[in-house]
Design a protein around this motif. Structure first.
Motif, PDB file in Angstrom:
ATOM      1  N   UNK A 190     -50.483 -16.565   7.242  1.00  0.00           N
ATOM      2  CA  UNK A 190     -49.331 -17.362   7.665  1.00  0.00           C
ATOM      3  C   UNK A 190     -48.110 -16.889   6.902  1.00  0.00           C
ATOM      4  N   UNK A 191     -46.929 -17.163   7.455  1.00  0.00           N
ATOM      5  CA  UNK A 191     -45.675 -16.783   6.806  1.00  0.00           C
ATOM      6  C   UNK A 191     -44.757 -18.008   6.723  1.00  0.00           C
ATOM      7  N   UNK A 192     -43.799 -17.950   5.833  1.00  0.00           N
ATOM      8  CA  UNK A 192     -42.830 -19.036   5.641  1.00  0.00           C
ATOM      9  C   UNK A 192     -41.440 -18.538   6.000  1.00  0.00           C
ATOM     10  N   UNK A 193     -40.748 -19.284   6.856  1.00  0.00           N
ATOM     11  CA  UNK A 193     -39.382 -18.938   7.247  1.00  0.00           C
ATOM     12  C   UNK A 193     -38.472 -19.126   6.046  1.00  0.00           C
ATOM     13  N   UNK A 194     -37.764 -18.075   5.637  1.00  0.00           N
ATOM     14  CA  UNK A 194     -36.902 -18.151   4.448  1.00  0.00           C
ATOM     15  C   UNK A 194     -35.739 -19.121   4.645  1.00  0.00           C
ATOM     16  N   UNK A 195     -35.275 -19.286   5.858  1.00  0.00           N
ATOM     17  CA  UNK A 195     -34.103 -20.151   6.094  1.00  0.00           C
ATOM     18  C   UNK A 195     -34.494 -21.619   6.170  1.00  0.00           C
ATOM     19  N   UNK A 196     -35.542 -21.927   6.872  1.00  0.00           N
ATOM     20  CA  UNK A 196     -35.913 -23.336   7.095  1.00  0.00           C
ATOM     21  C   UNK A 196     -37.038 -23.798   6.201  1.00  0.00           C
ATOM     22  N   UNK A 197     -37.795 -22.823   5.617  1.00  0.00           N
ATOM     23  CA  UNK A 197     -38.936 -23.194   4.794  1.00  0.00           C
ATOM     24  C   UNK A 197     -40.138 -23.618   5.610  1.00  0.00           C
ATOM     25  N   UNK A 198     -40.076 -23.401   6.896  1.00  0.00           N
ATOM     26  CA  UNK A 198     -41.182 -23.812   7.763  1.00  0.00           C
ATOM     27  C   UNK A 198     -42.249 -22.713   7.791  1.00  0.00           C
ATOM     28  N   UNK A 199     -43.511 -23.107   7.683  1.00  0.00           N
ATOM     29  CA  UNK A 199     -44.624 -22.139   7.741  1.00  0.00           C
ATOM     30  C   UNK A 199     -45.003 -21.891   9.193  1.00  0.00           C
ATOM     31  N   UNK A 200     -45.253 -20.617   9.471  1.00  0.00           N
ATOM     32  CA  UNK A 200     -45.636 -20.210  10.813  1.00  0.00           C
ATOM     33  C   UNK A 200     -47.057 -19.644  10.762  1.00  0.00           C
ATOM     34  N   UNK A 201     -47.881 -20.096  11.687  1.00  0.00           N
ATOM     35  CA  UNK A 201     -49.303 -19.733  11.684  1.00  0.00           C
ATOM     36  C   UNK A 201     -49.635 -18.912  12.925  1.00  0.00           C
ATOM     37  N   UNK A 202     -50.716 -18.140  12.775  1.00  0.00           N
ATOM     38  CA  UNK A 202     -51.217 -17.382  13.923  1.00  0.00           C
ATOM     39  C   UNK A 202     -51.908 -18.322  14.905  1.00  0.00           C
ATOM     40  N   UNK A 203     -51.773 -18.020  16.161  1.00  0.00           N
ATOM     41  CA  UNK A 203     -52.502 -18.778  17.176  1.00  0.00           C
ATOM     42  C   UNK A 203     -53.926 -18.238  17.280  1.00  0.00           C
ATOM     43  N   UNK A 204     -54.738 -18.914  18.062  1.00  0.00           N
ATOM     44  CA  UNK A 204     -56.106 -18.425  18.267  1.00  0.00           C
ATOM     45  C   UNK A 204     -56.122 -17.042  18.873  1.00  0.00           C
ATOM     46  N   UNK A 205     -55.222 -16.812  19.820  1.00  0.00           N
ATOM     47  CA  UNK A 205     -55.136 -15.479  20.400  1.00  0.00           C
ATOM     48  C   UNK A 205     -54.709 -14.431  19.399  1.00  0.00           C
ATOM     49  N   UNK A 206     -53.846 -14.829  18.461  1.00  0.00           N
ATOM     50  CA  UNK A 206     -53.435 -13.889  17.425  1.00  0.00           C
ATOM     51  C   UNK A 206     -54.584 -13.476  16.539  1.00  0.00           C
ATOM     52  N   UNK A 207     -55.430 -14.502  16.172  1.00  0.00           N
ATOM     53  CA  UNK A 207     -56.598 -14.167  15.361  1.00  0.00           C
ATOM     54  C   UNK A 207     -57.545 -13.230  16.113  1.00  0.00           C
TER      55      UNK A 207
END
Length: 428
Positions: free
Chosen positions: A147-164
């Motif tokens: 997962x990654x964290x948006x530097x501007x908003x601080x929101x974490x972004x996760x992979x979807x099932x398709x991404x995995x």
């Protein structure tokens, strides 16, 4: 059963494991990367904090040791690819220690193992990758590793099932492609080595064949020398013996020409020595035609007259019938063979049946061939068998020209019959 090629025993005994590990930068990078990713997954899987229980602490320590052991096992992936691949895959499927070690070991399995074992190992590694990604997909919040964290908003972004699924398929495909490339590369190198070995063997066989041809040529030349020596020298020595025998019987006769007989003996001996000198001298010369090199110029059919007269002058009783048409155009190989056959037949008759009458019948014509018949009376019983060197030489000469040869007793006489082909001349 794995078909991987083990490290040579000498290297395994002389070099310690740590030196081989240090001498291989690729192995060092693989171990460090697999160990780092394994420890990272352990860190994301086991809770942490000041209130961590002893059980979780022990579990974390155990998982870290397993992750490090899986990474360290990559040191032996070349020698034991199947064992390392399956071991790390099982560890990655059952425990949160990552599947990178199994992915790194898989190409070595694909490069060296049989198709069946490679398929099972690929399935095991795929299960380990799937288990690792499913564990991460089921986590929540900060426990999610991919997962990654948006530097501007601080929101974490996760992979979807398709991404995995896409990531798992991609890393597994990369490992399979690398393994297949390595496998086909090894097969190509093996094929080149086999081709080089085959070429070397072919070169060796060509050398041996050339040596064999040389030896066969030498053997043929030795046989040719033996025939020429026998036919040319033995004939004159037989005439010398005939002269000596006649002189021994008639020496006390006042009318005997002792001087003439001695002159004939000396002449025959001189010719024998001259022919021997010519033969020996020709051995030192080079040429394309072995017959010309060792036997000198081929005698002509007209020389048969002198041959028969010489034998008569030595005291042999010879009746000759000779019909030759186109003798001047006869091939040298044919004239030599005919001359030697008549010469050897007369020599045998004088030697084995002295005092008997010898009948010579020779008929030669282009297109019809040459037919030679020499017959003499029998004095002693003729033993069975192929005959002496003279008969063997005549047979070899006839066979070499595609002719026929017969020799043996018939109706109280010893008869030699030879037919040699003589093709008719072709005119444009």
């Amino acid at each position: 059963m794995s078909t991987s090629s083990p490290v040579p025993p000498a290297e395994g005994r002389t070099a310690p494991w740590w030196r081989r590990w240090a001498d291989t930068p690729g192995t060092a990078v693989a171990v460090l990367t697999a160990g780092f990713l394994g420890l990272t997954e352990v860190a994301f899987s086991v809770p942490s904090g000041p209130d961590l229980s002893v059980g979780y602490a022990f579990l974390g320590l155990l998982l870290m040791l397993v992750a490090l052991a899986a990474a360290a096992a990559l040191v032996r992936r070349r020698r034991y690819p199947v064992a390392v691949c399956l071991g790390t895959a099982v560890a990655g499927a059952l425990m949160p220690v990552g599947a990178l070690a199994a992915l790194i070991a898989l190409p070595w399995v694909l490069a060296t193992a049989t198709r069946r074992i490679a398929a099972w190992c690929t399935a095991a590694v795929g299960a380990a990758v799937a288990a690792s990604l499913v564990r991460d997909w089921r986590r929540e919040g900060d426990a999610v590793m991919w997962a990654t964290t948006d530097a501007a908003t601080g929101e974490r972004m996760y992979l979807t099932g398709g991404g995995y699924v896409a990531m798992g398929a991609a890393v597994l495909a990369v490992a399979v492609v690398v393994g297949l490339v390595r496998r086909f590369g090894d097969a190509a190198r093996t094929a080149r080595r086999a081709a080089a070995e085959s070429e070397q063997q072919a070169a060796t066989l060509r050398t041996q064949a050339a040596q064999l041809r040389t030896e066969l040529t030498r053997q043929e030349e030795r046989e040719l020398i033996a025939r020429e020596m026998h036919d040319t020298v033995a004939h004159h020595l037989s005439l010398v013996s005939l002269h000596a025998a006649a002189l021994e019987v008639t020496a006390d006769d006042p009318g005997t020409d002792v001087t003439g007989s001695a002159r004939s003996m000396r002449s025959s001996a001189h010719r024998a020595l001259e022919e021997m000198r010519v033969l020996i001298a020709s051995l030192r010369t080079a040429g394309d035609d072995s017959a010309d090199r060792y036997a000198g110029p081929a005698p002509r059919l007209v020389d048969l007259v002198a041959l028969i007269d010489e034998a008569r002058s030595a005291g042999a009783d010879i009746g000759a019938t000779v019909f030759v048409d186109g003798g001047d155009d006869a091939p040298p190989a044919l004239t030599r063979a005919v001359y030697r056959v008549v010469q050897e037949s007369l020599t045998n008759a004088v030697k084995h049946a002295p005092g008997t009458r010898v009948e010579v019948d020779l008929r030669a014509r282009p297109g019809d061939g040459v037919d030679v018949t020499v017959a003499n009376g029998l004095v002693n019983d003729v033993p069975d068998g192929p005959g002496g060197a003279g008969l063997i030489g005549m047979r070899e000469r006839a066979v070499a020209l595609g002719g026929r040869f017969e020799a043996g007793p018939r109706d109280g006489r010893f008869v030699v019959r030879v037919h040699l082909p003589w093709p008719a001349a072709t005119h444009p």
